[in-house]
Every structure is written in C-alpha cells, then in structure tokens.
Design a protein around this motif. Structure first.
Motif, short mmCIF file in Angstrom:
data_model
loop_
_atom_site.label_atom_id
_atom_site.label_comp_id
_atom_site.label_asym_id
_atom_site.label_seq_id
_atom_site.Cartn_x
_atom_site.Cartn_y
_atom_site.Cartn_z
N ARG A 7 0.81 -1.22 0.00
CA ARG A 7 0.00 0.00 0.00
C ARG A 7 0.85 1.27 0.00
O ARG A 7 0.35 2.35 -0.29
N ASN A 9 3.02 1.88 -2.16
CA ASN A 9 3.15 2.23 -3.57
C ASN A 9 4.62 2.38 -3.99
O ASN A 9 4.96 3.25 -4.79
N ILE A 82 -1.11 4.37 -1.48
CA ILE A 82 -2.44 4.16 -2.04
C ILE A 82 -3.48 4.26 -0.92
O ILE A 82 -4.60 4.69 -1.15
N SER A 103 -0.18 11.63 -1.83
CA SER A 103 -1.30 11.13 -2.62
C SER A 103 -2.56 11.97 -2.43
O SER A 103 -2.79 12.52 -1.34
N PRO A 121 -1.58 8.70 -7.04
CA PRO A 121 -0.60 7.66 -6.74
C PRO A 121 -0.52 6.57 -7.80
O PRO A 121 0.45 5.82 -7.83
N TYR A 122 -1.52 6.49 -8.66
CA TYR A 122 -1.52 5.50 -9.73
C TYR A 122 -0.83 6.01 -10.99
O TYR A 122 -0.65 5.26 -11.94
#
Length: 173
Positions: A7, A9, A82, A103, A121-122
C-alpha cells in the motif's frame, strides 16, 4: 517511511523517480526508510528495472532521532501511498520544514491540506512531475514549507486528547 508494504506504492515511486531522473539530470537520491517486511515481487521487479537504481538508498528501519535527521535533510518527503489511515510522516515533514509530495486519496489530502503537492498515486507521470517541480521551483518549495508550518498547528497530542475527551463526555450524556 515505515515497513515497505504494497500500500506504500513503492513500485510506482521507483518508476516515478526513474522518470524524474531521466527528465531532470541531478544528484538527487531516493531514500527509502523502512524494513522490507512485505517486499513483493512487483516491488522487486520495479526496482530491478530502474535505470537509476544506484541512486536509491535503503536505510532499513531508523530510530526517531535518525529519522528526523534524514527527513530534515531531504529536498522533499514523497509519500505516495495508495492507502493510509492517517499519514504521520506528512506531519513529521512539516515539523522538519520539508516540502511534501503526497497522494490525493484516502487521508493524505485531509492531513496535508494545501501544504503539499497532491498527486495521483496511480500515475507515474503525476508523481514524477511533482518531483520535478520541487527540484526546479524553489518558490514552490518555500511556499510549501510555510504552509506546512501553519498546517502542523492543527495537529497536537493535546488537541487529540481534548477531542477524545469531548467525545467521551458527549457519549456519557
């Protein structure tokens, strides 16, 4: 900061740092603080495929004194999880007068307010662009530091205890 959990990331952080280094020739290093407790094959793959992995430093777990020194010496805290329940490292960066990239999901925007650069964050590009902005825009960094000094005033153990006590009193009524 903390245990290297999926999580956090880390894979996208590696790829974004690599892209940042490709776009912006610099001496910047990516310092990863925490144990590889939940290190995954995806994290390993992202790291192994970096062109600039020699610029990644793994410190392992740090004691508070060392952590504050590492954060305080940083150009920015890049905290692109994330999911986080709160995001204490954001406040730690504010207390160290360090700009924050974080994020735009879960609790991070609530904690950082307008005192951080918020990223998707993606999106590797979103993270890399924020890194570049910190690296080249000194005014941005200075503004974030000033905003962080103000934002940190909204958080204290005393305030937390008072709010908890108020909730207990309301529940007892």
């Amino acid at each position: 900061v903390g245990a290297l959990h999926p999580r956090k990331n880390i894979g996208n952080l590696f790829m974004a740092f690599d892209r940042f280094k490709q776009m912006h020739s610099s001496d910047f290093k990516l310092v990863i603080v925490g144990e590889k407790k939940w290190w995954t094959s995806a994290m390993e793959h992202a790291y192994n495929n970096m062109q600039h992995k020699e610029d990644v430093i793994f410190t392992g777990r740090l004691y508070n004194k060392d952590l504050h020194q590492v954060i305080g010496a940083s150009a920015a805290l890049t905290y692109v999880s994330i999911f986080e329940g709160f995001g204490i490292p954001i406040l730690e960066a504010f207390y160290c007068d360090v700009p924050v990239i974080t994020s735009n999901v879960t609790s991070m925007p609530e904690v950082s307010g307008d005192a951080a650069l918020l990223v998707d964050p993606y999106s590797i590009d979103s993270i890399a662009q924020a890194m570049t902005r910190i690296a080249v825009d000194e005014t941005c960094s200075e503004e974030l530091i000033l905003k962080g000094r103000e934002r940190k005033k909204d958080f204290s153990w005393q305030k937390t205890a008072s709010l908890l006590w108020d909730s207990i009193e309301k529940a007892l009524e």
